[in-house]
Design a protein around this motif. Structure first.
Motif, PDB file in Angstrom:
ATOM      1  N   UNK A 116       0.767  -1.014   0.181  1.00 22.88           N
ATOM      2  CA  UNK A 116       0.335   0.365  -0.051  1.00 22.88           C
ATOM      3  C   UNK A 116       0.770   1.032  -0.090  1.00 22.88           C
ATOM      4  N   UNK A 117       0.633   2.105  -1.009  1.00 26.14           N
ATOM      5  CA  UNK A 117       1.784   3.537  -1.248  1.00 26.14           C
ATOM      6  C   UNK A 117       0.790   4.375   0.480  1.00 26.14           C
ATOM      7  N   UNK A 118       2.011   4.783   1.003  1.00 22.25           N
ATOM      8  CA  UNK A 118       1.224   5.671   1.989  1.00 22.25           C
ATOM      9  C   UNK A 118       1.184   7.405   2.052  1.00 22.25           C
ATOM     10  N   UNK A 119       2.460   7.006   1.218  1.00 25.41           N
ATOM     11  CA  UNK A 119       3.266   9.140   1.544  1.00 25.41           C
ATOM     12  C   UNK A 119       3.933   8.855   0.053  1.00 25.41           C
ATOM     13  N   UNK A 120       3.387  10.390  -0.633  1.00 18.31           N
ATOM     14  CA  UNK A 120       3.665  10.300  -1.942  1.00 18.31           C
ATOM     15  C   UNK A 120       4.427  11.991  -1.400  1.00 18.31           C
ATOM     16  N   UNK A 121       5.828  11.600  -2.111  1.00 16.02           N
ATOM     17  CA  UNK A 121       6.288  13.606  -1.791  1.00 16.02           C
ATOM     18  C   UNK A 121       7.123  14.291  -3.112  1.00 16.02           C
ATOM     19  N   UNK A 122       7.554  15.593  -2.657  1.00 21.41           N
ATOM     20  CA  UNK A 122       8.272  16.224  -3.080  1.00 21.41           C
ATOM     21  C   UNK A 122       9.227  16.909  -2.716  1.00 21.41           C
ATOM     22  N   UNK A 123      10.319  16.607  -3.144  1.00 18.31           N
ATOM     23  CA  UNK A 123      11.516  17.237  -2.890  1.00 18.31           C
ATOM     24  C   UNK A 123      12.396  18.340  -3.427  1.00 18.31           C
ATOM     25  N   UNK A 124      12.757  18.844  -3.415  1.00 18.10           N
ATOM     26  CA  UNK A 124      13.499  20.013  -4.342  1.00 18.10           C
ATOM     27  C   UNK A 124      14.970  20.476  -3.429  1.00 18.10           C
ATOM     28  N   UNK A 125      15.941  20.205  -3.814  1.00 22.45           N
ATOM     29  CA  UNK A 125      16.754  20.310  -3.189  1.00 22.45           C
ATOM     30  C   UNK A 125      18.216  21.488  -4.051  1.00 22.45           C
ATOM     31  N   UNK A 126      18.838  22.225  -2.850  1.00 20.49           N
ATOM     32  CA  UNK A 126      19.427  23.341  -3.185  1.00 20.49           C
ATOM     33  C   UNK A 126      21.076  22.199  -2.943  1.00 20.49           C
ATOM     34  N   UNK A 127      21.336  22.950  -4.544  1.00 17.75           N
ATOM     35  CA  UNK A 127      22.079  22.493  -5.389  1.00 17.75           C
ATOM     36  C   UNK A 127      23.541  21.981  -4.930  1.00 17.75           C
ATOM     37  N   UNK A 128      23.591  23.908  -3.765  1.00 17.29           N
ATOM     38  CA  UNK A 128      25.329  23.104  -3.094  1.00 17.29           C
ATOM     39  C   UNK A 128      25.736  22.422  -1.903  1.00 17.29           C
ATOM     40  N   UNK A 129      24.183  22.759  -1.324  1.00 19.00           N
ATOM     41  CA  UNK A 129      24.390  21.303  -0.648  1.00 19.00           C
ATOM     42  C   UNK A 129      24.251  19.536  -0.918  1.00 19.00           C
ATOM     43  N   UNK A 130      23.833  19.231  -1.705  1.00 17.03           N
ATOM     44  CA  UNK A 130      22.831  18.214  -2.074  1.00 17.03           C
ATOM     45  C   UNK A 130      23.992  17.491  -2.694  1.00 17.03           C
ATOM     46  N   UNK A 131      24.894  16.121  -2.086  1.00 12.51           N
ATOM     47  CA  UNK A 131      25.970  15.776  -2.460  1.00 12.51           C
ATOM     48  C   UNK A 131      25.022  14.285  -3.079  1.00 12.51           C
ATOM     49  N   UNK A 132      25.123  13.082  -2.636  1.00 11.97           N
ATOM     50  CA  UNK A 132      23.886  11.741  -2.797  1.00 11.97           C
ATOM     51  C   UNK A 132      24.950  10.659  -2.972  1.00 11.97           C
ATOM     52  N   UNK A 133      24.839  10.195  -2.190  1.00  9.63           N
ATOM     53  CA  UNK A 133      25.193   8.279  -2.672  1.00  9.63           C
ATOM     54  C   UNK A 133      24.350   6.454  -2.749  1.00  9.63           C
ATOM     55  N   UNK A 134      24.594   6.489  -3.690  1.00  6.58           N
ATOM     56  CA  UNK A 134      23.871   4.968  -3.214  1.00  6.58           C
ATOM     57  C   UNK A 134      24.235   3.825  -4.317  1.00  6.58           C
ATOM     58  N   UNK A 135      24.419   3.363  -3.176  1.00 10.31           N
ATOM     59  CA  UNK A 135      24.432   1.749  -3.125  1.00 10.31           C
ATOM     60  C   UNK A 135      24.379   0.451  -3.833  1.00 10.31           C
ATOM     61  N   UNK A 136      24.084  -0.009  -5.059  1.00  9.81           N
ATOM     62  CA  UNK A 136      23.338  -0.679  -5.876  1.00  9.81           C
ATOM     63  C   UNK A 136      24.049  -2.315  -6.307  1.00  9.81           C
ATOM     64  N   UNK A 137      22.956  -3.295  -5.866  1.00  7.38           N
ATOM     65  CA  UNK A 137      23.395  -4.656  -6.865  1.00  7.38           C
ATOM     66  C   UNK A 137      23.142  -4.324  -8.218  1.00  7.38           C
ATOM     67  N   UNK A 138      23.899  -5.173  -9.108  1.00  9.50           N
ATOM     68  CA  UNK A 138      23.533  -5.106 -10.770  1.00  9.50           C
ATOM     69  C   UNK A 138      23.581  -6.414 -10.797  1.00  9.50           C
TER      70      UNK A 138
END
Lengths: 233, 233
Positions: free
Chosen positions: B211-233
């Motif tokens: 069941x979906x329970x949260x729909x969110x829309x986020x706008x990031x400040x580009x100066x502060x936003x550095x992200x990492x993602x770890x994924x299996x391929x």
């Protein structure tokens, strides 16, 4: 291709062709076993693979359901599975700017966990989607692992070649991304203006034995780049 | 917290405290069983959890290894696991702009798979990192699932409250992102200039029953936003 992979593909195609929606229930295990004439463990492995790929989700005691909030025109940010499919769906094309064997930069050597005296294949490409620039891509491949590349291979899918041609098993990736403004050089390659937004993505791809083999730096055209990610939490 | 989760936490802390590097080998199963005085199946489940979280990887017949290309200042784009830890590490703070019960927009209703006559909690926040604006966030929570929210809860971690307070089990998320230019309103909230780059992220969070329970829309400040993602391929 192993039997369970084949059945996973069949199931995925079935879901796509019949346009099954998010939450649609798949047949029970026994029916799938009968339908494909395979053992329980083969069906189970096929379903586990589909769960990992984000195609289905399992609810204990209740069944297996389709997971699909697909949006048209969105590219998977993480998977290189189904890249071939993507090539067809999005009419991706590549233009090779550079391909040579060289010594890595300090940064590349550090990320690939090799010495700056080791050889790497350096690849620089522009990718196009529907005839528009999608991204500028620079990659460093550890030459002792990816022993051979040529222009034809890198115009198509390098990862298909690595798995099918070289017989290597790709494991996982660490991806780092941020948003910034295009430099003059990047803007020229992407046919945009200096200072326009960009998505910058660095990835380190590893074999399933944990060895890093590809360090890549990709700058995306913000107009063309819409991504989706499916994640378990 | 279950025993295997506790052991997974202990192992993760051990890796962090001892600053174990990518590729470092963990003790064998037998040693871990002895060290924690638990069964093989408990250790195995703990390791599976850590593998899923991208903390370790297993090489068949060879052992369990640390997986960690951590970079300082990078935020995990996907996990809300360890969000509490992140709150401390990055001194995250929130300013609540709006919190009310209302009818969803068509877009929110569609993504949450509810009717436009159903109630949602609407939350609008600005998040700060090290005292700088990190993002502007608008979320729609299905009220029949997330039955109660108040200002104190949404100033802290809503997801902790949902799992621990409401006892719900969070399953998976579909995330869509693209890069664009800030509107005048967004720029004002983020203390940037109109036309500056932004990372825009839409997510649909599901319970483990789908069941979906949260729909969110986020706008990031580009100066502060550095992200990492770890994924299996």
């Amino acid at each position: 291709m192993l039997k369970y992979q084949h059945i996973a593909d069949e199931l995925e195609n079935y879901i796509e062709e019949h346009k099954l929606q998010q939450g649609a229930k798949l047949p029970v295990l026994q029916d799938l076993m009968r339908q494909f004439n395979v053992s329980k463990s083969t069906v189970t492995k096929a379903l586990e693979l589909l769960e990992k790929k984000g195609v289905v989700f399992q609810v204990r005691g209740s069944g297996i359901f389709v997971r699909r909030h697909k949006r048209n025109g969105y590219i998977s940010l993480l998977s290189n599975q189904g890249f071939k499919k993507m090539l067809e769906e999005f009419q991706l094309a590549s233009k090779v700017i550079a391909l040579d064997v060289r010594k890595p930069t300090k940064e590349a050597a550090l990320n690939l966990n090799i010495s700056i005296d080791d050889d790497v294949y350096y690849v620089k490409r522009i990718r196009f989607i529907h005839g528009q620039t999608l991204c500028l891509e620079e990659s460093y491949f550890t030459k002792s692992i990816v022993t051979y590349l040529n222009k034809e291979i890198i115009t198509e899918s390098i990862f298909n070649y690595i798995t099918e041609g070289l017989g290597l098993s790709i494991g996982f990736a660490d991806t780092f991304l941020h948003v910034d403004k295009l430099t003059a050089e990047e803007a020229q390659y992407l046919e945009l203006k200096e200072g326009d937004p960009k998505l910058y993505v660095e990835s380190i791809f590893h074999l399933s034995n944990g060895q890093p083999f590809d360090f890549s730096k990709v700058t995306y055209n913000y107009v063309q780049s819409q991504f989706f990610i499916q994640a378990e939490l």
